[in-house]
Structure formats: C-alpha cells, structure tokens
Motif scaffolding. Structure first.
Motif, short mmCIF file in Angstrom:
data_model
loop_
_atom_site.label_atom_id
_atom_site.label_comp_id
_atom_site.label_asym_id
_atom_site.label_seq_id
_atom_site.Cartn_x
_atom_site.Cartn_y
_atom_site.Cartn_z
N GLU A 164 -9.14 -6.77 -1.32
CA GLU A 164 -10.44 -6.41 -0.75
C GLU A 164 -10.31 -6.31 0.78
N THR A 165 -10.39 -5.07 1.22
CA THR A 165 -10.11 -4.75 2.62
C THR A 165 -10.90 -5.60 3.61
N ARG A 184 -7.12 2.82 3.13
CA ARG A 184 -7.86 1.60 3.46
C ARG A 184 -7.00 0.59 4.21
N GLN A 237 -7.01 -5.26 -9.67
CA GLN A 237 -6.10 -4.12 -10.00
C GLN A 237 -6.07 -3.06 -8.91
N GLN A 238 -6.36 -3.46 -7.68
CA GLN A 238 -6.42 -2.47 -6.59
C GLN A 238 -5.59 -2.93 -5.40
N VAL A 239 -5.17 -1.96 -4.61
CA VAL A 239 -4.62 -2.22 -3.30
C VAL A 239 -5.65 -1.71 -2.30
N PRO A 240 -5.62 -2.13 -1.03
CA PRO A 240 -4.63 -2.94 -0.34
C PRO A 240 -4.49 -4.37 -0.89
N TYR A 269 3.62 -0.28 -9.17
CA TYR A 269 2.21 -0.68 -9.29
C TYR A 269 2.02 -1.53 -10.56
N PHE A 313 -1.36 5.90 -9.61
CA PHE A 313 -2.55 5.54 -10.38
C PHE A 313 -2.71 6.35 -11.67
N TYR A 351 0.87 -1.19 0.00
CA TYR A 351 0.00 0.00 0.00
C TYR A 351 0.90 1.23 0.00
N1 GSH Z 1 -13.19 -2.60 -2.55
C1 GSH Z 1 -11.77 -2.38 -2.46
C2 GSH Z 1 -11.30 -2.59 -1.02
O1 GSH Z 1 -12.10 -2.38 -0.11
O2 GSH Z 1 -10.15 -2.97 -0.81
C3 GSH Z 1 -11.46 -0.98 -2.94
C4 GSH Z 1 -9.96 -0.78 -3.05
C5 GSH Z 1 -9.59 0.56 -3.64
O3 GSH Z 1 -10.44 1.37 -4.08
N2 GSH Z 1 -8.29 0.80 -3.67
C6 GSH Z 1 -7.76 1.99 -4.27
C7 GSH Z 1 -7.16 1.60 -5.60
O4 GSH Z 1 -6.42 0.63 -5.69
C8 GSH Z 1 -6.64 2.56 -3.40
S1 GSH Z 1 -7.22 2.97 -1.79
N3 GSH Z 1 -7.49 2.36 -6.65
C9 GSH Z 1 -6.98 2.11 -7.96
C10 GSH Z 1 -8.06 1.67 -8.90
O5 GSH Z 1 -9.21 1.48 -8.48
O6 GSH Z 1 -7.75 1.53 -10.08
#
Ligand code: GSH
Length: 222
Positions: free
Chosen positions: A67-68, A15, A53-56, A41, A220, A9
């Motif tokens: 997925e948190t 998150r 494609q997301q963190v955490p 990334y 991002f 992260y």
């Molecule tokens: N539902 C996911 C969770 O709860 O972990 C949401 C994760 C999220 O929105 N992460 C953001 C991210 O990776 C960073 S805090 N955004 C980049 C993107 O969505 O492309």
C-alpha cells in the motif's frame, strides 16, 4: 531483511516512483528488485509476501510493507519529514493527496489512444492550473518561506516537486503563471539529495512507455 530497504516493482515509475523520490530525498540508499516475469510475481504471492496480492512492496526494518500511502507515510515519519504534531500531519496529508490526485491523471496518459491523450492533456492542464497549483502557489506566497510547511522540509515538498516535474513533462510552460512555484522548484532541485536523484544514472525512472506496459501485462497475466 536487515540493511537497505528493498523495493519490489517494475523497472518503471508507476506507483513506486514517489517511494523512490522520498527515500532519495531522505538520503536513504535502497535496492530494487524489478519484476519481469510472471514466475517472479507468483513466487512473491506463494511466499505470502504481498498482503493484497499487489505491488509496490517494500522490505524495510524487518517488515514487508504494501500500500503506497502506508509505505510513504512510514518513510516520512521515520525520517522526520511528516510534521511535528498531528495537525501538521493532517496538513501534509492534504497537500500530499492533492499531488497524488494530479499525478494519477498524468500516470495513465501514456496508455491512452491519440484522441484520449488530447482530452487527458487538457484535463492535466486544467487540474494543474486551476485546482492544484494555485493552492500550493498561495501557501508559498502567503508565508514567504522556503517550504510548504514554512521553514520545515517535509514529504509534501517531495511530492510537490515530483508532481511539478511530471506535469512539466506534459506541458513545459505549466508554471508560467506561478512565480512562487518556479522559485520553489529551483530551490528544491538544489537540495543535495534531490539534486543527486535528478542526475542521470540515479534510480529515478524515465516516463513510462509501451515496454513497461507489456511487462506489467506479462507479470499480471493480462
Ligand atoms: N492501493 C494499492 C497501492 O496504493 O499500493 C494499489 C496497488 C496496485 O494497484 N498495484 C498494481 C498491482 O499490483 C500495480 S501498480 N496490480 C495487480 C493486481 O491488482 O492484481
């Protein structure tokens, strides 16, 4: 991938902070990889490590979890912080979701314009004092025990202390009408693992700032 959980992260709350809190409360040591560059990334994406494609993202027990809430509930279950049966889990989930909804309003505060900040602060105070804190206050007052689930320390307590401290950063007197929450806060902050996490130099992160926003935008491509 064996060994300590590894957290991917930014070097900031976002998150991931509740995951840090829960691991710390459970007395689990963890490592962190901080995303600073777009290349880092993209490597995670190209390696197929980020399911959506997301963190955490957390490497733990041979898995790469995203997925948190999924990450949190796995850690809670693994460390016996998720109740003794499915009914207790449902109660914990409800309490946890309340704190997540409150913290979501607070989490965006730093990104807002001065005018929006004023409105957002009003909303934080209104939601904390009229919707969420009265519920937790009543639960604690009614059963007179130490923790939300009674005698059992759970994930819900960890979430609640995080939410209380976050709200107090915005409004220091927010607990003035909530004596049971004040006592709860004092008790929980004395739990050795939590006390340690609250010390300077721990992996707890400071409130977000402009620098964190710039890093996220860079990573991002925003
Ligand atoms: N539902 C996911 C969770 O709860 O972990 C949401 C994760 C999220 O929105 N992460 C953001 C991210 O990776 C960073 S805090 N955004 C980049 C993107 O969505 O492309």
């Amino acid at each position: 991938m064996a060994g300590k959980p590894r957290l991917y992260y930014f070097n900031g709350r976002g998150r991931m902070e509740s995951i840090r809190w829960l691991l710390a409360a459970a007395g689990v040591e963890f490592e962190e990889v901080f995303l600073e560059t777009r290349q880092q990334y993209e490597k995670l994406l190209n390696d197929g490590f980020l399911l959506f494609q997301q963190v955490p993202m957390v490497e733990i027990d041979g898995m790469r979890l995203v997925e948190t809430r999924a990450i949190l509930s796995y850690i809670a279950a693994k460390h016996n912080l998720y109740g003794r049966d499915i009914k207790e889990r449902a109660i914990i989930d409800m309490y946890v979701e309340g704190t997540i909804d409150l913290m979501a309003i607070i989490r965006v505060h730093f990104k807002l314009s001065p005018k929006e900040k004023e409105e957002n602060l009003k909303l934080i105070i209104e939601r904390a004092t009229k919707r969420y804190f009265p519920v937790y206050e009543k639960v604690l007052k009614d059963h007179g025990q130490h923790f939300l689930l009674g005698t059992q320390f759970t994930w819900a307590d960890v979430q609640l202390i995080e939410a209380i401290l976050m709200t107090e950063e915005k409004e220091p007197d927010i607990l003035s009408e909530f004596p049971s929450l004040q006592a709860f806060k004092a008790r929980i902050c004395e739990i050795p693992t939590i006390k340690k996490f609250l010390q300077p130099g721990s992996q707890r992160k400071p409130p977000p700032d402009e620098k964190l926003l710039q890093t996220a935008n860079r990573v991002f491509n925003r």
